[in-house]
Motif scaffolding. Structure first.
Motif, PDB file in Angstrom:
ATOM      1  N   ASP A  41       0.806  -1.217   0.000  1.00 33.45           N
ATOM      2  CA  ASP A  41       0.000   0.000   0.000  1.00 33.45           C
ATOM      3  C   ASP A  41       0.844   1.273   0.000  1.00 33.45           C
ATOM      4  O   ASP A  41       0.476   2.278   0.613  1.00 33.45           O
ATOM      5  N   ILE A  42       1.974   1.231  -0.706  1.00 30.41           N
ATOM      6  CA  ILE A  42       2.820   2.423  -0.846  1.00 30.41           C
ATOM      7  C   ILE A  42       2.350   3.200  -2.067  1.00 30.41           C
ATOM      8  O   ILE A  42       2.329   2.669  -3.185  1.00 30.41           O
ATOM      9  N   ASP A  43       1.953   4.434  -1.853  1.00 31.74           N
ATOM     10  CA  ASP A  43       1.506   5.290  -2.946  1.00 31.74           C
ATOM     11  C   ASP A  43       2.693   5.569  -3.869  1.00 31.74           C
ATOM     12  O   ASP A  43       3.708   6.109  -3.453  1.00 31.74           O
ATOM     13  N   HIS A  44       2.560   5.201  -5.149  1.00 27.53           N
ATOM     14  CA  HIS A  44       3.673   5.375  -6.077  1.00 27.53           C
ATOM     15  C   HIS A  44       3.156   5.449  -7.505  1.00 27.53           C
ATOM     16  O   HIS A  44       1.967   5.222  -7.763  1.00 27.53           O
ATOM     17  N   LEU A  45       4.066   5.749  -8.427  1.00 24.63           N
ATOM     18  CA  LEU A  45       3.739   5.849  -9.842  1.00 24.63           C
ATOM     19  C   LEU A  45       4.904   5.295 -10.649  1.00 24.63           C
ATOM     20  O   LEU A  45       6.065   5.572 -10.349  1.00 24.63           O
ATOM     21  N   VAL A  46       4.591   4.504 -11.672  1.00 28.99           N
ATOM     22  CA  VAL A  46       5.596   4.037 -12.628  1.00 28.99           C
ATOM     23  C   VAL A  46       5.448   4.857 -13.906  1.00 28.99           C
ATOM     24  O   VAL A  46       4.347   4.929 -14.478  1.00 28.99           O
ATOM     25  N   VAL A  47       6.541   5.473 -14.328  1.00 29.19           N
ATOM     26  CA  VAL A  47       6.531   6.310 -15.525  1.00 29.19           C
ATOM     27  C   VAL A  47       7.340   5.600 -16.608  1.00 29.19           C
ATOM     28  O   VAL A  47       8.525   5.308 -16.414  1.00 29.19           O
ATOM     29  N   GLU A  48       6.715   5.328 -17.742  1.00 25.07           N
ATOM     30  CA  GLU A  48       7.351   4.571 -18.821  1.00 25.07           C
ATOM     31  C   GLU A  48       7.275   5.351 -20.132  1.00 25.07           C
ATOM     32  O   GLU A  48       6.206   5.828 -20.515  1.00 25.07           O
ATOM     33  N   ALA A  49       8.417   5.468 -20.822  1.00 27.07           N
ATOM     34  CA  ALA A  49       8.460   6.243 -22.057  1.00 27.07           C
ATOM     35  C   ALA A  49       7.683   5.576 -23.179  1.00 27.07           C
ATOM     36  O   ALA A  49       7.115   6.259 -24.039  1.00 27.07           O
ATOM     37  N   GLY A  50       7.655   4.244 -23.212  1.00 22.49           N
ATOM     38  CA  GLY A  50       6.934   3.540 -24.265  1.00 22.49           C
ATOM     39  C   GLY A  50       5.760   2.788 -23.699  1.00 22.49           C
ATOM     40  O   GLY A  50       4.843   3.367 -23.114  1.00 22.49           O
ATOM     41  N   THR A  51       5.772   1.469 -23.873  1.00 21.22           N
ATOM     42  CA  THR A  51       4.774   0.590 -23.287  1.00 21.22           C
ATOM     43  C   THR A  51       5.484  -0.406 -22.383  1.00 21.22           C
ATOM     44  O   THR A  51       6.697  -0.605 -22.500  1.00 21.22           O
ATOM     45  N   PRO A  52       4.773  -1.043 -21.464  1.00 17.07           N
ATOM     46  CA  PRO A  52       5.440  -1.917 -20.499  1.00 17.07           C
ATOM     47  C   PRO A  52       6.246  -3.035 -21.174  1.00 17.07           C
ATOM     48  O   PRO A  52       5.747  -3.745 -22.035  1.00 17.07           O
ATOM     49  N   MET A  53       7.510  -3.121 -20.793  1.00 14.73           N
ATOM     50  CA  MET A  53       8.394  -4.215 -21.228  1.00 14.73           C
ATOM     51  C   MET A  53       8.482  -4.336 -22.742  1.00 14.73           C
ATOM     52  O   MET A  53       8.695  -5.412 -23.296  1.00 14.73           O
TER      53      MET A  53
END
Length: 439
Positions: A41-53
């Motif tokens: 439950d850690i508030d976070h964000l993943v920022v990705e330049a393209g699409t996942p993987m």
């Protein structure tokens, strides 16, 4: 595949851009950190330049296979459960396996968004400048995890622009198959995992192949009844910290051993390729127009690679003896071909070479990060991904902690450690990290 989960509340308003933790990069390493943060439950964000993987489908050739056995494939909450644990997934099978993992959870993921600058914020923490579909934006956070990959910039020699423009040049990450290349011979430069396997791919397609080899070592695919990498895993080599290897952290500069998982797995024997018509050279040192020069290192490089091959087999022999394991008898590789000379020049036009594939690796590029966390070579100064700069961590680096780091086998442990560190530093919710582990 779940790629666009609901936008977190702190991003729903244009007036609020602060996120406690931001992970930069939506590959398997960054998303593994997200898995642990989300589980707690850690508030976070993943920022990705393209699409996942996306790099698995975008930067691997058509006949790519893993060089590590499928049972190595494990990520948080997820492990390979297919019918062939000792086999080697193809590129498309890896993509499908990763899609299955991403469907098991909903990371707070923003795609199509590139971080162009990371710097210290005025009130502590970090400030990220981003660009994407909705224009530039500024995000702030207390903790940031950089998961953009170990060395993202393809390396080509400085003399490459001086070569005859009629000869097409591309990096290994751009290679897909033989059909994309013009008719004629192909020069592959580099004998690490990508270079050796691409040379084999072209060779099997009937192309005339020239290969300039470097210092990459080789390893047997199977030895004494098992995959060599399974033996090495049993011996604990993938879990040994880099500092405990001879040469210490210099281990992170080692080139991976060349071998292949193609067609069920086999050795890559460059000497056998030479017997079948492939032309081998030592280290490429210079070039201009259609002329190339090489160091006279072909013989020594082949001998050194074979020495490592036999040394690994000997280490396995010692393990078998110590443990009293019943296994087929030991053996040693004997060269099937030796060069009569070490060629030092090559005329590309005379050899009919129309394409050069550069497979000499990648370099780091962290110029967008404004923090005193890098050594003279531009590499992060870190211990298990944690730097001396408060709130700044890395994940997914080769040899970040062990030989398993940067591979599927070691990502789970590395990601868990980073998440534990973030929680221990008090940047997220209180309490310890729940020990929910995959596989």
């Amino acid at each position: 595949m779940s790629t666009s989960p609901a936008t977190p509340e702190h991003l729903a308003s244009d007036d609020t851009t602060h996120v406690p933790v931001i992970v930069i990069g939506g590959g398997q390493a960054g998303l593994s950190v997200s898995w642990y943060l989300g589980a707690n439950d850690i508030d976070h964000l993943v920022v990705e330049a393209g699409t996942p993987m996306h790099q698995w489908s975008d930067t691997r050739w058509d006949n790519f296979t893993l060089v590590t056995p499928n049972w190595h494939c494990r990520l948080p909450g997820y492990a390979y459960q297919g019918p062939d644990p000792d086999g080697f997934m193809t590129r498309d099978e890896v993509v499908e396996w990763l899609r299955g993992w991403l469907d098991t959870f909903s990371p707070p993921l923003r795609t199509g968004t590139r971080v162009t600058r990371l710097s210290h914020g005025e009130d502590g923490g970090y400030e990220l400048m981003t660009e994407g579909e909705h224009g530039p934006e500024i995000l702030t956070c207390d903790e940031v995890v950089v998961a953009t990959g170990g060395y993202p910039v393809p390396v080509v020699p400085t003399f490459a622009p001086t070569l005859d423009p009629a000869i097409r040049q591309l990096h290994s990450e751009e290679y897909r198959n033989s059909d994309q290349l013009a008719d004629g011979a192909v020069l592959v430069v580099g004998s690490g995992q990508s270079g050796a396997q691409i040379a084999e791919d072209l060779h099997l397609e009937g192309r005339s192949v020239h290969l300039a080899i470097g210092t990459a070592p080789r390893v047997a695919r199977f030895y004494r009844g098992r995959d060599c990498m399974t033996w090495l895993a049993d011996m604990g080599l993938y879990e040994t910290p880099a500092q405990q290897y001879p040469g210490g952290k210099a281990a992170r500069e080692k080139t991976n051993h060349y071998v292949t998982g193609r067609d069920g797995g086999r050795d890559v024997d460059l000497r056998a390729f030479a017997l079948e018509g492939m032309s081998l050279y030592g280290t490429l040192t210079d070039g201009r127009d259609t002329g190339l020069t090489f160091a006279p290192t072909l013989t020594s490089s082949l001998d050194k690679a074979d020495s490592v091959y036999n040394s690994i087999c000997a280490d396995i022999d010692a393990h078998i003896a110590r443990e009293g394991i019943d296994a087929p008898p030991a053996s040693r590789y004997e060269p099937v071909w030796r060069p009569s000379t070490d060629p030092e020049t090559l005329d590309l036009a005379a050899a009919g070479i129309t394409t050069i594939i550069w497979a000499i690796g990648y370099r780091p590029d962290y110029r967008w990060i404004e923090a005193s966390a890098f050594d003279g070579g531009g590499r992060p100064m870190q211990t298990r991904g944690v730097t001396g700069v408060s709130g700044l961590s890395f994940i997914g680096l080769p040899w970040m902690h062990t030989w398993g780091s940067g591979r599927f086998l070691g990502i789970d442990d590395d990601a868990r450690h980073i998440a534990e560190t973030i929680i221990d530093r008090g940047r997220g919710t209180a309490g310890g990290l729940r020990l929910a582990v995959g596989s």
